[in-house]
Design an enzyme around this catalytic site. Structure first.
Site, PDB file in Angstrom:
ATOM      1  N   GLU A  61       0.848  -1.187   0.000  1.00 45.97           N
ATOM      2  CA  GLU A  61       0.000   0.000   0.000  1.00 45.97           C
ATOM      3  C   GLU A  61       0.887   1.242   0.000  1.00 45.97           C
ATOM      4  O   GLU A  61       1.888   1.302   0.712  1.00 45.97           O
ATOM      5  CB  GLU A  61      -0.899   0.001   1.242  1.00 45.97           C
ATOM      6  CG  GLU A  61      -1.856   1.184   1.316  1.00 45.97           C
ATOM      7  CD  GLU A  61      -2.776   1.144   2.531  1.00 45.97           C
ATOM      8  OE1 GLU A  61      -3.848   1.774   2.477  1.00 45.97           O
ATOM      9  OE2 GLU A  61      -2.425   0.487   3.533  1.00 45.97           O
ATOM     10  N   CYS A  66      -5.766  -3.102   2.752  1.00 44.52           N
ATOM     11  CA  CYS A  66      -5.573  -2.843   4.178  1.00 44.52           C
ATOM     12  C   CYS A  66      -6.842  -3.050   5.023  1.00 44.52           C
ATOM     13  O   CYS A  66      -7.211  -4.170   5.328  1.00 44.52           O
ATOM     14  CB  CYS A  66      -4.998  -1.446   4.364  1.00 44.52           C
ATOM     15  SG  CYS A  66      -4.194  -1.181   5.965  1.00 44.52           S
ATOM     16  N   LYS A 108      -9.992   1.521  -2.727  1.00 40.45           N
ATOM     17  CA  LYS A 108     -10.277   1.027  -1.377  1.00 40.45           C
ATOM     18  C   LYS A 108     -11.704   1.387  -0.970  1.00 40.45           C
ATOM     19  O   LYS A 108     -12.097   2.557  -1.010  1.00 40.45           O
ATOM     20  CB  LYS A 108      -9.271   1.639  -0.407  1.00 40.45           C
ATOM     21  CG  LYS A 108      -9.319   1.129   1.025  1.00 40.45           C
ATOM     22  CD  LYS A 108      -8.179   1.792   1.803  1.00 40.45           C
ATOM     23  CE  LYS A 108      -8.002   1.218   3.186  1.00 40.45           C
ATOM     24  NZ  LYS A 108      -6.853   1.854   3.871  1.00 40.45           N
TER      25      LYS A 108
END
Length: 280
Positions: free
Chosen positions: A47, A157, A116
């Site tokens: 990331e 994440c 995301k």
């Protein structure tokens, strides 16, 4: 997938990210080449591989897609004939910012752009308060891609905390889930490995997580420990916290054996419950 190879090598590049974007991109080129020389067919970056992680950095480092960083990924994927999972970068589009992962095919074409979907907004008193939503907008699309080996699902994440996403990916036929992520020094030791193992066992898939290397001088200190977990819930490879490349040989026959021995995917009570995406 008929005629598909049943084993392939996955490489996770745990990169030390500097404030110099050009340096980060140059290092990616070097480390991907190293991974390919050791047999990797699928390579994943962390990331925010091109910029420091933080709400104040996202607007400064944000790019359009395609742009400088994704062009580099395209060139590297084509040069080495690999599938390249481009961790994530801050993306700017229409005045909004996103935390975005791109994936490139061996011919250099972009296979997907995943933004995301769950933003990292947490407040653990006395330890960490962070709000991605101060600068970022969430994505609204789930993304998978096919390789000659298996279908792969992508999250970033904080997405790993949401079991439903992994369940939907497994339902769509994914056998590997990849989460570029930068857990911190509070959530990392508590939940990083736990969540990977849970997603792997729940869905009988391989789960890979790719973190930046730890830099104690950063405003946001990453936990590191990029890992791969197999469908039995075992950690088959794990980095420390420094810059490195870790490898795992993904064995799809082993995955099939686990699903045959404990056939939970066939035993779900869809007459009583169901998890489904609201859009394709």
């Amino acid at each position: 997938m008929s005629g598909a190879a049943t084993k392939f090598r996955l490489a996770l590049i745990q990169l030390t990210v500097s404030p110099l974007k050009a340096s980060n991109l140059s290092k990616v080129r070097t480390l991907v080449k190293e991974a390919v020389l050791k047999g990797a067919k699928v390579v994943a970056l962390p990331e925010c591989y091109n910029s420091p992680y933080g709400t104040n950095y996202f607007p400064e480092y944000a790019e359009k897609i395609p742009g400088e960083s994704t062009q580099m990924l395209s060139e590297v994927a084509k040069e080495h004939g690999i599938h390249l999972i481009g961790g994530s970068i801050p993306e700017e589009d229409g005045g909004k910012f996103y935390n975005t992962c791109t994936v490139f095919a061996p011919n250099g074409s972009m296979l997907l752009k995943y933004r995301k979907i769950h933003l990292f907004d947490i407040d653990v008193p006395g330890k960490i308060c962070f709000r991605e939503s101060k600068t970022l907008s969430p994505g609204n699309t789930l993304c998978t891609f096919d390789t000659p080996y298996c279908k792969v699902g992508i999250g970033i994440c904080y997405d790993m905390r949401f079991a439903e996403l992994a369940q939907i990916y497994a339902k769509r036929g994914c056998q590997l889930l990849v989460y570029p992520g930068a857990f911190n020094m509070t959530t990392g030791p508590a939940h990083w490995e736990l969540l990977q193992r849970a997603r792997a066992v729940d869905n009988q898939v391989y789960v890979a997580t790719v973190s930046p290397a730890r830099n104690e001088n950063d405003s946001y200190v990453a936990w590191g420990h990029s890992s791969v977990v197999n469908p039995w819930g075992e950690v088959v490879t794990k980095a420390g916290h420094t810059e490195t490349i870790v490898y795992a040989d993904i064995d799809l026959n082993y995955l099939a054996d686990i699903r045959e021995q404990i056939p939970i995917l066939k035993q779900k009570r869809h007459d009583l419950y169901n998890v489904q995406a609201m859009q394709d």
